[in-house]
Design an enzyme around this catalytic site. Structure first.
Site, PDB file in Angstrom:
ATOM      1  N   ASP A   1     -12.047  -7.765   1.355  1.00 39.16           N
ATOM      2  CA  ASP A   1     -12.991  -7.877   2.472  1.00 39.16           C
ATOM      3  C   ASP A   1     -12.523  -8.846   3.557  1.00 39.16           C
ATOM      4  OD1 ASP A   1     -14.461  -6.117   1.021  1.00 39.16           O
ATOM      5  OD2 ASP A   1     -16.104  -7.476   0.537  1.00 39.16           O
TER       6      ASP A   1
ATOM      7  N   MET B   1       0.854  -1.186   0.000  1.00 40.29           N
ATOM      8  CA  MET B   1       0.000   0.000   0.000  1.00 40.29           C
ATOM      9  C   MET B   1       0.889   1.235   0.000  1.00 40.29           C
ATOM     10  SD  MET B   1      -3.069  -1.110   2.634  1.00 40.29           S
ATOM     11  CE  MET B   1      -2.006  -1.959   3.813  1.00 40.29           C
ATOM     12  N   ALA B   2       0.662   2.105  -0.985  1.00 35.71           N
ATOM     13  CA  ALA B   2       1.495   3.293  -1.154  1.00 35.71           C
ATOM     14  C   ALA B   2       1.458   4.150   0.102  1.00 35.71           C
ATOM     15  CB  ALA B   2       1.026   4.103  -2.363  1.00 35.71           C
TER      16      ALA B   2
ATOM     17  N   GLY C   1      -5.025  -6.132   2.953  1.00 33.99           N
ATOM     18  CA  GLY C   1      -4.662  -4.738   2.753  1.00 33.99           C
ATOM     19  C   GLY C   1      -5.282  -3.848   3.816  1.00 33.99           C
ATOM     20  N   ARG C   2      -6.420  -3.228   3.477  1.00 33.35           N
ATOM     21  CA  ARG C   2      -7.019  -2.219   4.347  1.00 33.35           C
ATOM     22  C   ARG C   2      -7.400  -2.765   5.725  1.00 33.35           C
ATOM     23  NH1 ARG C   2     -12.026  -0.553   1.310  1.00 33.35           N
ATOM     24  NH2 ARG C   2     -11.876  -2.692   0.546  1.00 33.35           N
TER      25      ARG C   2
ATOM     26  N   CYS D   1      -4.137  -1.935  -9.953  1.00 29.81           N
ATOM     27  CA  CYS D   1      -4.403  -0.563  -9.491  1.00 29.81           C
ATOM     28  C   CYS D   1      -5.562   0.063 -10.261  1.00 29.81           C
ATOM     29  CB  CYS D   1      -3.145   0.287  -9.651  1.00 29.81           C
ATOM     30  SG  CYS D   1      -3.399   1.989  -9.120  1.00 29.81           S
TER      31      CYS D   1
ATOM     32  N   LYS E   1      -0.568  -9.637  -9.117  1.00 30.12           N
ATOM     33  CA  LYS E   1      -1.839  -9.305  -8.477  1.00 30.12           C
ATOM     34  C   LYS E   1      -2.707  -8.600  -9.505  1.00 30.12           C
ATOM     35  CE  LYS E   1      -4.060  -6.837  -4.669  1.00 30.12           C
ATOM     36  NZ  LYS E   1      -3.914  -5.819  -3.606  1.00 30.12           N
TER      37      LYS E   1
END
Length: 384
Positions: free
Chosen positions: A217, A28-29, A239-240, A112, A154
């Site tokens: 998710d 993640m940037a 990720g998030r 992206c 990815k």
């Protein structure tokens, strides 16, 4: 989806890289720098990927790009994600990573959704050009295989529901010698909105013989277990879900080892301890001034759902020294329980679907694209 839940994988094998837990930290940037990767690794086993860098920037010796290629002293498996649209640049950049930086795993970004990337045919737009995708993968595999370094990719489901690319991308990846493929179960049009399509991940598992990693998710360890059981994926990409919650990797390690997936919820005092460690690592790698500035963006994620007052939150978001951070953290109630209402809730950017996917003129006219080279910036920063 599969009707019978497969046995949970206990490790992830990518060529000669063996990961103790089948979990990958998504690049993640501005987030997954050396300090954050170290912080997550201290919580649990996994593969921790450096924030994405551009192949052209690396080939041309761009200083900003090289500054991103910093690794913690305890980072035994160096993993980097590359972005590129030119096979020559991607191949050469992959070689530089292996030869000059001792990287043990290279991932390529074809997911992206950011308009400044897709309008040049990069990121999630690129798999539409099957020929170009094959050229890039052939160049990258040729470079990394000389160093016995596994190459993964990815990607997303496609541009939108009418222009799906993931099955072709999986086939091309397998044919060109890619070690594994990670699929984010959203289209470029969706960006980070809506719900991830885990059925697409299951379809890709059935479509290819190489390992498939599922992304999208995963907010709790139980989500990761459910994804693997429902799709047959070889592992997960997170990720998030770990923003402001690096201890998620502890829970994931426990879940894949067979321990019940009941989350051990930290008190606010325990969260503060992790916040302090995060800031300390940033300062060690970047110096105190820059490290504190980098830490500011994480404050709202760490405190999401807690009762910390607005004035204190604002002060923490402007912290400039570790001493100031210590003073401010001491004002928080260490015994406040974790807000259970935040469990399973999306974190980080979400937003609405794109009104349209921004693409180069005439991009959809030809789904082959062999030999086409699109413009790529030397210092593009993206995320997938």
């Amino acid at each position: 989806m599969s009707t019978t839940a497969p046995a949970l994988p206990t490790e992830l094998v990518l060529g000669n890289v063996r990961v103790e837990t089948p979990v990958v930290l998504a690049p993640m940037a501005g987030i997954t720098n050396a300090a954050y990767r170290r912080l997550c690794a201290e919580q649990g086993a996994g593969l921790y990927v450096c924030e994405m860098i551009t192949s052209r920037g690396l080939v041309e010796g761009d200083e900003a790009t090289k500054r991103m290629l910093v690794f913690d002293e305890l980072e035994t498996v160096r993993s980097v994600q590359l972005y590129g649209t030119d096979p020559r640049h991607v191949g050469r950049a992959a070689e530089i990573l292996c030869n000059d930086y001792g990287v043990a795993h290279v991932d390529l970004n074809f997911g992206c959704p950011v308009p400044k990337v897709t309008r040049k045919g990069g990121g999630g737009a690129l798999p539409w050009k099957r020929g170009l995708l094959a050229e890039i993968l052939e160049a990258a595999v040729s470079a990394t295989s000389r160093y016995d370094v596994p190459l993964t990719i990815k990607t997303r489901k496609g541009l939108d529901e009418d222009h799906l690319t993931y099955l072709d991308a999986g086939r091309i990846a397998q044919e060109t010698g890619v070690t594994a493929i990670a699929l984010h179960g959203r289209t470029v049009e969706q960006a980070y909105s809506g719900q991830a399509d885990w059925e697409a991940i299951a379809a890709l598992v059935d479509h290819v013989d190489i390992p498939v990693l599922g992304n999208g998710d995963i907010w709790e360890a139980a989500d990761a277990v459910r994804m693997v059981e429902q799709t047959g994926a070889a592992g997960v990409v997170v990720g998030r879900g770990c923003l402001g919650r690096p201890w998620l990797f502890r829970d994931l390690a426990a879940a894949f080892s067979g321990t019940p997936t009941t989350t051990v919820l930290p008190t606010l005092g325990e969260v503060c301890t992790v916040m302090r460690r995060h800031a300390e690592l940033l300062c060690e790698h970047m110096g105190e001034e820059r490290g504190c500035k980098e830490f500011r963006k994480h404050v709202s994620w760490y405190l999401k759902g807690f009762r910390a007052g607005g004035e204190l939150r604002r002060a923490l978001a402007l912290v400039d020294t570790l001493a100031t951070l210590d003073t401010l953290l001491a004002e928080l109630d260490p015994d406040e329980p974790f807000p259970v209402g935040e469990l399973g809730a999306p974190r980080g950017r979400q937003g609405a679907p794109r009104k349209r996917v921004v693409l180069p003129e005439g991009w959809l006219d030809d789904a082959d694209g062999a030999g086409i080279h699109v413009q790529e910036d030397a210092n593009e920063a993206t995320g997938g």
